[in-house]
Motif scaffolding. Structure first.
Motif, mmCIF file in Angstrom:
data_model
loop_
_atom_site.group_PDB
_atom_site.id
_atom_site.type_symbol
_atom_site.label_atom_id
_atom_site.label_comp_id
_atom_site.label_asym_id
_atom_site.label_seq_id
_atom_site.Cartn_x
_atom_site.Cartn_y
_atom_site.Cartn_z
ATOM 1 N N PHE A 1 0.903 -1.165 0.009
ATOM 2 C CA PHE A 1 -0.200 -0.084 0.009
ATOM 3 C C PHE A 1 1.002 1.375 0.002
ATOM 4 C CE2 PHE A 1 -3.633 -2.485 1.954
ATOM 5 C CZ PHE A 1 -4.076 -2.812 0.916
ATOM 6 N N ASN A 2 2.223 1.188 0.198
ATOM 7 C CA ASN A 2 3.003 2.413 0.357
ATOM 8 C C ASN A 2 2.645 3.164 1.331
ATOM 9 O OD1 ASN A 2 5.309 3.571 -1.009
ATOM 10 N ND2 ASN A 2 3.938 4.764 -2.490
ATOM 11 N N LEU A 3 2.246 2.672 2.437
ATOM 12 C CA LEU A 3 2.143 3.663 3.616
ATOM 13 C C LEU A 3 3.484 3.877 4.433
ATOM 14 C CD1 LEU A 3 -1.085 1.684 4.701
ATOM 15 C CD2 LEU A 3 -1.004 3.893 3.481
ATOM 16 N N HIS A 4 3.462 4.897 4.765
ATOM 17 C CA HIS A 4 4.775 5.590 5.560
ATOM 18 C C HIS A 4 4.366 5.923 7.089
ATOM 19 C CE1 HIS A 4 6.948 6.022 1.627
ATOM 20 N NE2 HIS A 4 5.998 6.589 1.131
ATOM 21 N N THR A 5 5.466 5.379 7.779
ATOM 22 C CA THR A 5 5.320 5.520 9.027
ATOM 23 C C THR A 5 5.198 7.103 9.496
ATOM 24 O OG1 THR A 5 7.486 4.807 9.557
ATOM 25 C CG2 THR A 5 5.896 3.212 9.832
ATOM 26 N N THR A 6 5.760 7.859 8.889
ATOM 27 C CA THR A 6 5.874 9.284 9.147
ATOM 28 C C THR A 6 4.659 9.790 9.122
ATOM 29 O OG1 THR A 6 6.207 9.836 6.469
ATOM 30 C CG2 THR A 6 8.573 9.600 8.254
ATOM 31 N N TYR A 7 3.369 9.284 8.447
ATOM 32 C CA TYR A 7 2.243 9.894 8.402
ATOM 33 C C TYR A 7 1.284 9.195 9.210
ATOM 34 C CZ TYR A 7 3.916 11.825 4.089
ATOM 35 O OH TYR A 7 4.370 12.584 2.978
ATOM 36 N N LEU A 8 1.873 8.127 10.227
ATOM 37 C CA LEU A 8 1.014 7.410 11.112
ATOM 38 C C LEU A 8 0.800 8.275 12.325
ATOM 39 C CD1 LEU A 8 -0.108 4.606 11.848
ATOM 40 C CD2 LEU A 8 1.999 4.002 12.700
ATOM 41 N N TYR A 9 -0.263 8.181 12.935
ATOM 42 C CA TYR A 9 -0.782 9.117 13.954
ATOM 43 C C TYR A 9 -0.424 8.035 15.178
ATOM 44 C CZ TYR A 9 -3.695 12.604 11.757
ATOM 45 O OH TYR A 9 -4.213 13.696 10.949
ATOM 46 N N LYS B 1 -9.818 2.473 17.850
ATOM 47 C CA LYS B 1 -9.470 1.135 18.542
ATOM 48 C C LYS B 1 -9.464 -0.203 17.323
ATOM 49 C CE LYS B 1 -11.602 -2.251 21.811
ATOM 50 N NZ LYS B 1 -12.447 -2.482 22.733
ATOM 51 N N GLY B 2 -8.306 -0.561 17.243
ATOM 52 C CA GLY B 2 -8.128 -1.919 16.027
ATOM 53 C C GLY B 2 -7.721 -1.410 15.167
ATOM 54 N N THR B 3 -7.500 -0.080 15.018
ATOM 55 C CA THR B 3 -7.134 0.542 13.626
ATOM 56 C C THR B 3 -5.691 1.225 13.602
ATOM 57 O OG1 THR B 3 -8.112 2.557 13.954
ATOM 58 C CG2 THR B 3 -9.438 0.810 12.751
ATOM 59 N N LEU B 4 -5.242 1.545 12.513
ATOM 60 C CA LEU B 4 -4.043 2.497 12.310
ATOM 61 C C LEU B 4 -4.639 3.581 11.557
ATOM 62 C CD1 LEU B 4 -1.349 -0.049 11.190
ATOM 63 C CD2 LEU B 4 -1.736 0.762 13.286
ATOM 64 N N SER B 5 -4.076 4.865 11.985
ATOM 65 C CA SER B 5 -4.656 6.083 11.220
ATOM 66 C C SER B 5 -3.431 6.782 10.728
ATOM 67 C CB SER B 5 -5.365 6.890 12.312
ATOM 68 O OG SER B 5 -6.441 6.216 12.899
ATOM 69 N N PHE B 6 -3.707 7.324 9.500
ATOM 70 C CA PHE B 6 -2.722 7.846 8.627
ATOM 71 C C PHE B 6 -3.228 9.353 8.365
ATOM 72 C CE2 PHE B 6 -1.634 3.316 8.117
ATOM 73 C CZ PHE B 6 -0.240 3.576 8.226
ATOM 74 N N SER B 7 -2.293 10.334 8.138
ATOM 75 C CA SER B 7 -2.779 11.712 7.937
ATOM 76 C C SER B 7 -2.653 11.935 6.157
ATOM 77 C CB SER B 7 -1.886 12.458 8.453
ATOM 78 O OG SER B 7 -0.529 12.525 7.896
ATOM 79 N N ALA B 8 -1.845 10.674 5.523
ATOM 80 C CA ALA B 8 -1.870 10.770 4.104
ATOM 81 C C ALA B 8 -1.586 9.306 3.599
ATOM 82 C CB ALA B 8 -0.748 11.604 3.679
ATOM 83 N N VAL B 9 -2.253 8.963 2.374
ATOM 84 C CA VAL B 9 -1.870 7.639 1.878
ATOM 85 C C VAL B 9 -1.553 7.888 0.163
ATOM 86 C CG1 VAL B 9 -3.674 6.491 3.425
ATOM 87 C CG2 VAL B 9 -4.492 7.427 1.380
ATOM 88 N N ASP B 10 -1.216 6.842 -0.299
ATOM 89 C CA ASP B 10 -0.800 6.901 -1.892
ATOM 90 C C ASP B 10 -2.357 6.647 -2.322
ATOM 91 O OD1 ASP B 10 -0.135 6.698 -4.393
ATOM 92 O OD2 ASP B 10 1.261 5.026 -4.011
ATOM 93 N N ILE C 1 -7.423 2.752 8.766
ATOM 94 C CA ILE C 1 -7.186 1.103 8.011
ATOM 95 C C ILE C 1 -7.215 0.307 9.210
ATOM 96 C CG2 ILE C 1 -5.628 -0.144 6.961
ATOM 97 C CD1 ILE C 1 -4.596 2.361 5.598
ATOM 98 N N LYS C 2 -7.979 -0.875 9.077
ATOM 99 C CA LYS C 2 -8.220 -1.852 9.946
ATOM 100 C C LYS C 2 -6.888 -2.816 9.973
ATOM 101 C CE LYS C 2 -12.159 -3.090 7.754
ATOM 102 N NZ LYS C 2 -13.240 -3.752 7.347
ATOM 103 N N ASN C 3 -6.410 -3.066 11.336
ATOM 104 C CA ASN C 3 -5.356 -3.895 11.298
ATOM 105 C C ASN C 3 -5.555 -5.341 10.725
ATOM 106 O OD1 ASN C 3 -4.025 -2.131 13.047
ATOM 107 N ND2 ASN C 3 -4.559 -2.951 14.794
ATOM 108 N N LYS C 4 -6.905 -5.907 10.872
ATOM 109 C CA LYS C 4 -7.073 -7.141 10.358
ATOM 110 C C LYS C 4 -7.063 -7.105 8.771
ATOM 111 C CE LYS C 4 -10.813 -7.507 13.344
ATOM 112 N NZ LYS C 4 -12.571 -8.019 13.327
ATOM 113 N N GLY D 1 -10.461 0.025 5.008
ATOM 114 C CA GLY D 1 -10.872 0.933 5.935
ATOM 115 C C GLY D 1 -11.641 2.271 5.421
ATOM 116 N N TYR D 2 -11.643 3.201 6.225
ATOM 117 C CA TYR D 2 -12.567 4.256 5.791
ATOM 118 C C TYR D 2 -11.823 5.668 6.298
ATOM 119 C CZ TYR D 2 -16.144 1.003 6.587
ATOM 120 O OH TYR D 2 -17.090 -0.385 6.220
ATOM 121 N N VAL D 3 -12.250 6.607 5.310
ATOM 122 C CA VAL D 3 -11.769 7.847 5.485
ATOM 123 C C VAL D 3 -12.711 8.619 6.314
ATOM 124 C CG1 VAL D 3 -11.125 9.986 4.409
ATOM 125 C CG2 VAL D 3 -10.676 7.925 3.001
#
Length: 126
Positions: A14-22, A33-42, A115-118, A83-85
C-alpha cells in the motif's frame, strides 16, 4: 526502522509511510480501536467509494449521529475493504471556532485514513 503495510488478501504493497502514522493513543472523535490512522496515503493504491447512510450509528460515546458520511477505502488490486476515511483529523485552520467555542465540525478538518489491522500484513523493513 520502517514498516511495510500490504493487503492481507492479495499482498499488494500500500506504500504507507510511518511518518504519516498517528500515535496509537491519539484521540479521535470516531475512535481508533483496532485500527491504524494515517494523515496521508498513496491514492493510486486504493479505490475510494463515498458512503452516505441515514440511520443511527454509534462509534464512541462522543461520536454518534443519524447520518453517517464517510468514504470506503478498498484495495485497488483485489477490491477488499481495508478501511475508511473520516473527517475528524487535525483542524485545517487556527480559528477558535464558531462563537469561540473551539474546533468543531464547522471548522474544516483534515481527512484521517483509518485502516483496519485485520486487513493488513505488517512486516519490518531492515
Amino acid at each position: 526502522m520502517a514498516s511495510i503495510y500490504s493487503c492481507k488478501e492479495c499482498g499488494t504493497n500500500f506504500n504507507l509511510h510511518t511518518t504519516y502514522l498517528y500515535p496509537p493513543d491519539f484521540y479521535f472523535e470516531a475512535g481508533n480501536k483496532g485500527t491504524l490512522s494515517f494523515s496521508a496515503v498513496d491514492s493510486t493504491k486504493f479505490k475510494f467509494e463515498k458512503e452516505d447512510k441515514i440511520r443511527p450509528f454509534f462509534e464512541t460515546l462522543n461520536y454518534w449521529g443519524i447520518q453517517r458520511k464517510r468514504t470506503k477505502m478498498m484495495c485497488m488490486n483485489c477490491g477488499k475493504l481495508v478501511g475508511y476515511v473520516y473527517d475528524d483529523g487535525a483542524p485545517m485552520t487556527d480559528s477558535p471556532g464558531q462563537f469561540h467555542f473551539g474546533p468543531s465540525q464547522v471548522i474544516p478538518r483534515a481527512p484521517r485514513y483509518r485502516i483496519k489491522n485485520k486487513a493488513l500484513n505488517i512486516t519490518s523493513e531492515t
